[in-house]
Design a protein around this motif. Sequence first.
Motif, PDB file in Angstrom:
ATOM      1  N   TRP A 125     -11.403  26.735   3.298  1.00  0.00           N
ATOM      2  CA  TRP A 125     -11.371  27.404   4.602  1.00  0.00           C
ATOM      3  C   TRP A 125     -11.572  28.915   4.479  1.00  0.00           C
ATOM      4  CZ3 TRP A 125      -7.705  31.066   4.498  1.00  0.00           C
ATOM      5  CH2 TRP A 125      -6.581  30.867   3.694  1.00  0.00           C
ATOM      6  N   ASN A 126     -11.480  29.447   3.256  1.00  0.00           N
ATOM      7  CA  ASN A 126     -11.619  30.888   3.041  1.00  0.00           C
ATOM      8  C   ASN A 126     -13.101  31.242   2.879  1.00  0.00           C
ATOM      9  OD1 ASN A 126     -11.454  33.577   2.330  1.00  0.00           O
ATOM     10  ND2 ASN A 126     -10.044  33.260   0.625  1.00  0.00           N
ATOM     11  N   LYS A 127     -13.821  31.187   3.975  1.00  0.00           N
ATOM     12  CA  LYS A 127     -15.274  31.423   3.944  1.00  0.00           C
ATOM     13  C   LYS A 127     -15.627  32.830   3.473  1.00  0.00           C
ATOM     14  CE  LYS A 127     -16.076  27.335   5.599  1.00  0.00           C
ATOM     15  NZ  LYS A 127     -16.232  26.266   4.643  1.00  0.00           N
ATOM     16  N   VAL A 130     -15.356  32.750  -0.294  1.00  0.00           N
ATOM     17  CA  VAL A 130     -16.489  32.005  -0.872  1.00  0.00           C
ATOM     18  C   VAL A 130     -17.732  32.889  -0.890  1.00  0.00           C
ATOM     19  CG1 VAL A 130     -18.048  30.048  -0.521  1.00  0.00           C
ATOM     20  CG2 VAL A 130     -15.576  29.722  -0.276  1.00  0.00           C
ATOM     21  N   LYS A 131     -18.018  33.562   0.227  1.00  0.00           N
ATOM     22  CA  LYS A 131     -19.190  34.449   0.293  1.00  0.00           C
ATOM     23  C   LYS A 131     -19.073  35.601  -0.704  1.00  0.00           C
ATOM     24  CE  LYS A 131     -21.226  35.739   4.070  1.00  0.00           C
ATOM     25  NZ  LYS A 131     -21.528  36.237   5.418  1.00  0.00           N
TER      26      LYS A 131
END
Length: 152
Positions: A125-127, A130-131
Motif C-alpha cells: 500500500w506504500n506506493k 515503491v516509487k
Amino acid sequence: MNITIRKAEEKDSEKVWHLMKELAVFEKYIDSFAITPEIVRNSGFKKNPPDFYCLVAEDNDKIAGMLVYYFLPYTAQNRPAIYMKELYVDENYRGQKIGEQLMNALKTEAEQNNCSQIKWTVAPWNKVGVKFYERLGARENTEWLNYEWNLK
C-alpha cells in the motif's frame, strides 16, 4: 539546512527511538510496537556486536531521518548481504532527498563490507515508497514469497 549523514551514536538513542515510533504509526503497527529508548541504546550501542546498525540524517542537533539495518553474514554467494529494516524521514524533511542520501550511504556501507546485495520489504500500500525505491534502481523480487511465523 545542512544535512549530514553519519552512523548513529549512543547519544542518538532517544531521537532514533522517536523516529521508530513515528514509523510504527505510519506503517500501522503502533499497537504492537515494543521498542523503548533503553532497548535502542542497549541493543544498538552497548551490545557487541550490536543487534542492529543505524545511519542518521542530522540537521544541526535534529535527527531528520534514520535507516536501520543489519548484516546477513551468510548467503549463497558466500558474501554477506545487508537487510534494511527501517527507513524513515521526518515529515518536516520529506522531499529533500534525505531518503536517497541515507540509501546511498547504506550502499557505500554494503560495498565497504563486500556485500552482495541490500534486501528489504515494503508494504504494497506504500506506493510512494515503491516509487522511491524503483527510482533508485531497485526492483521487486517476485521469485520469493515472504512468510512469517508469529510466536507468542
